[in-house]
Design an enzyme around this catalytic site. Structure first.
Site, PDB file in Angstrom:
ATOM      1  N   ARG A  96       1.042  -1.225   0.151  1.00  0.00           N
ATOM      2  CA  ARG A  96       0.012   0.167   0.005  1.00  0.00           C
ATOM      3  C   ARG A  96       0.829   1.228   0.003  1.00  0.00           C
ATOM      4  O   ARG A  96       0.534   2.346  -0.504  1.00  0.00           O
ATOM      5  CB  ARG A  96      -1.040  -0.128   1.144  1.00  0.00           C
ATOM      6  CG  ARG A  96      -1.899   1.178   1.212  1.00  0.00           C
ATOM      7  CD  ARG A  96      -2.930   1.079   2.311  1.00  0.00           C
ATOM      8  NE  ARG A  96      -3.388   2.659   2.383  1.00  0.00           N
ATOM      9  CZ  ARG A  96      -4.629   2.489   3.545  1.00  0.00           C
ATOM     10  NH1 ARG A  96      -4.773   1.857   4.206  1.00  0.00           N
ATOM     11  NH2 ARG A  96      -5.208   3.768   3.346  1.00  0.00           N
ATOM     12  N   ASN A 150     -10.634  -4.508  -0.355  1.00  0.00           N
ATOM     13  CA  ASN A 150     -10.669  -3.398  -1.259  1.00  0.00           C
ATOM     14  C   ASN A 150      -9.742  -3.894  -2.403  1.00  0.00           C
ATOM     15  O   ASN A 150      -8.730  -4.665  -2.286  1.00  0.00           O
ATOM     16  CB  ASN A 150     -10.204  -2.265  -0.617  1.00  0.00           C
ATOM     17  CG  ASN A 150     -11.331  -1.325  -0.052  1.00  0.00           C
ATOM     18  OD1 ASN A 150     -12.421  -1.430  -0.526  1.00  0.00           O
ATOM     19  ND2 ASN A 150     -11.131  -0.655   1.089  1.00  0.00           N
ATOM     20  N   CYS A 172     -19.107  -2.361   1.962  1.00  0.00           N
ATOM     21  CA  CYS A 172     -18.122  -1.121   2.341  1.00  0.00           C
ATOM     22  C   CYS A 172     -18.936  -0.556   3.473  1.00  0.00           C
ATOM     23  O   CYS A 172     -20.097  -0.603   3.520  1.00  0.00           O
ATOM     24  CB  CYS A 172     -18.011  -0.269   1.098  1.00  0.00           C
ATOM     25  SG  CYS A 172     -17.023   1.464   1.296  1.00  0.00           S
ATOM     26  N   HIS A 202     -17.052   3.167  -3.567  1.00  0.00           N
ATOM     27  CA  HIS A 202     -16.248   4.565  -3.317  1.00  0.00           C
ATOM     28  C   HIS A 202     -16.650   5.487  -4.320  1.00  0.00           C
ATOM     29  O   HIS A 202     -16.000   6.416  -4.711  1.00  0.00           O
ATOM     30  CB  HIS A 202     -14.760   4.114  -3.468  1.00  0.00           C
ATOM     31  CG  HIS A 202     -14.192   3.544  -2.151  1.00  0.00           C
ATOM     32  ND1 HIS A 202     -13.056   3.058  -1.719  1.00  0.00           N
ATOM     33  CD2 HIS A 202     -15.209   2.922  -1.092  1.00  0.00           C
ATOM     34  CE1 HIS A 202     -12.916   2.440  -0.743  1.00  0.00           C
ATOM     35  NE2 HIS A 202     -14.165   2.302  -0.242  1.00  0.00           N
ATOM     36  N   TYR A 256     -14.813   9.999  -1.093  1.00  0.00           N
ATOM     37  CA  TYR A 256     -13.863   9.534  -2.167  1.00  0.00           C
ATOM     38  C   TYR A 256     -14.212  10.303  -3.332  1.00  0.00           C
ATOM     39  O   TYR A 256     -12.984  10.437  -4.144  1.00  0.00           O
ATOM     40  CB  TYR A 256     -13.881   7.857  -2.325  1.00  0.00           C
ATOM     41  CG  TYR A 256     -13.392   7.178  -1.386  1.00  0.00           C
ATOM     42  CD1 TYR A 256     -12.337   6.754  -1.200  1.00  0.00           C
ATOM     43  CD2 TYR A 256     -14.287   6.632  -0.410  1.00  0.00           C
ATOM     44  CE1 TYR A 256     -11.753   5.876  -0.224  1.00  0.00           C
ATOM     45  CE2 TYR A 256     -13.798   5.515   0.714  1.00  0.00           C
ATOM     46  CZ  TYR A 256     -12.650   5.346   0.714  1.00  0.00           C
ATOM     47  OH  TYR A 256     -12.277   4.781   1.752  1.00  0.00           O
TER      48      TYR A 256
END
Length: 438
Positions: A96, A150, A172, A202, A256
């Protein structure tokens, strides 16, 4: 209806797991889980053992007869499971960090589920989830797959298109967060409001808000524009919305969407944050280190309050409510990622969308919401095209398809930068992308 349930959680060593345990404990009277198998990979053994020990203490304190099993053997965990939940991270937080830091070198948003970072998280994750799906077919063909990994929308899209699994739901915590934020703005309990959600994971919008049956969307928008805090998520910088834009849009966008509507501001915020405290992954790693130190405390037998700082608030509500409603045929309404089936006009019926659904024993039945407003339809369609190409690239390992996906993403400014980003990220993540190393 079975009187006892076996649930397998893949990625069981996650710091989120205590949320899941708490949710199952709170619903035990109607959700009789006899076995909960927490599964992880060898690299996650230490975390699994720490969080697994806490899970056992939580269950013992609650006095519920749930047997907690800790294992690296995915097959044993999946054998005859009734529900399979997935919450894993391929490459862990180190991957990440690369997803977030490399795009910034090119003045591009670095985020784990949006833009180049979202593409590469999908490329790493989709082959693994499809491998899990093949195991489910063999070992527990009647099980429901509940995915929290995700990018949840892209992962659900891939399962629907490239596996034989039909009993899959993507989850989510974003819509729950928006709903609670709206209730707070109105000063009422969430039980009095109904929020109509439509879009993608998102990239979802609260199209209409009802209070005691009356449409109060305009009231909500007015309150949001006057409240500088707005409605946001812990892992996204809350830079506020332009009041005129928000009122004209007439819908509540998930946080988002700031990456798309406020790209320059969010990029500047992200660079400043990285200079001050590191990438979001580095922040999360520090939070996780503190959490796992807490989890080691033998006197701790409940979910610590500090877990809310991890960004996973309401996880147990989303995952456990869904499982609870499927098992008990509750026929209540929840917002999940599922096959569109015409719910959102203009999006392929076989694609994954995030919409309100009636949750039944047969799974989610999406509620028709009609076409998306023209102002947001183009952006949503663009991201759906991106998701489909990304899923195809993840399955085939085709460089050209991955380049197309990167180039058409709205956060990537040009084909040349897309090419550079793709090459650098492929090299950085090659250990987790065997399909591209042919």
């Amino acid at each position: 209806m079975k009187k006892s349930l076996k649930i397998a959680t893949i990625g069981g060593g996650s710091s989120y797991t205590p949320e899941l345990i708490e949710g199952f404990i709170n619903r035990y009277d109607e959700l009789p889980i006899s076995e909960l198998w927490l599964v992880d990979v060898e690299e996650g053994r230490e975390k699994l053992e720490i969080v697994g020990a806490l899970a056992k203490r939580m269950v013992e304190k609650a006095g519920v007869p749930i047997q907690i099993h800790l294992t690296m053997d995915r097959e044993a965990a999946l054998k005859d499971a009734d529900f399979v939940t997935t919450q894993f991270r391929v490459g862990r937080l180190e991957a990440r960090m690369l997803d977030e830091s490399i795009p910034l070198k090119y003045d591009v948003i670095g985020q784990e589920t949006n833009g180049p970072g979202g593409l590469f998280k999908g490329l790493r994750t989709i082959p693994v989830i499809l491998d899990i799906c093949r195991d489910i077919e063999r070992l527990c063909p009647d099980a429901w797959l509940v995915n929290f990994t995700n990018p949840a929308g892209m992962v659900t899209e891939a399962v629907l298109r490239y596996s034989n699994i039909t009993k899959v739901v993507g989850l989510c915590n974003g819509p729950i967060g928006i709903e609670k934020g709206i209730a707070k703005e109105l000063g009422v309990d969430t039980s009095r409001i109904y929020v109509e959600f439509a879009g993608l994971n998102h990239m979802v919008f609260a199209k209409n808000v009802y209070l005691d049956g009356k449409n109060v969307t305009s009231t909500v928008m007015e309150k949001m524009t006057k409240n500088e805090d707005g409605i946001s998520l812990k892992n996204i910088a809350d830079v506020g919305w332009d009041p005129l834009f928000l009122n004209t849009l007439g819908m509540v966008p998930i946080g988002y969407l700031r990456y798309y509507y406020q790209t320059a501001i969010m990029l500047a915020e992200q660079k400043a944050a990285v200079a001050k405290e590191g990438t979001r992954a580095e922040v999360v790693k520090r939070v996780e280190t503190e959490l796992f130190e807490l989890y080691k405390n033998l006197d701790l037998a409940e979910k610590p309050k500090q877990l809310e700082q991890r960004g996973g608030a309401y996880y147990s509500e989303a995952a456990c409510n869904l499982i609870h409603s499927i098992y008990n045929d509750k026929r209540d309404i929840q917002t999940v990622n599922t096959r569109n089936n015409g719910a959102v006009a203009g999006i392929d019926p076989d694609s994954a969308v995030e919409v309100n659904c009636v949750i039944t024993r047969q799974g989610p039945i999406p509620l028709t919401t009609g076409p998306l407003p023209i102002a947001v339809n183009g952006l949503v369609q663009s991201i759906k095209s991106f998701e489909r190409l990304a899923a195809e690239a993840a399955v085939t390992g085709d460089y050209n398809t991955a380049l197309l996906a990167m180039t058409i993403n709205p956060l990537v400014p040009s084909d040349a930068i897309a090419h550079q980003l793709l090459d650098e990220l492929l090299e950085a993540h090659q250990a987790y992308l065997p399909q591209f190393n042919k």
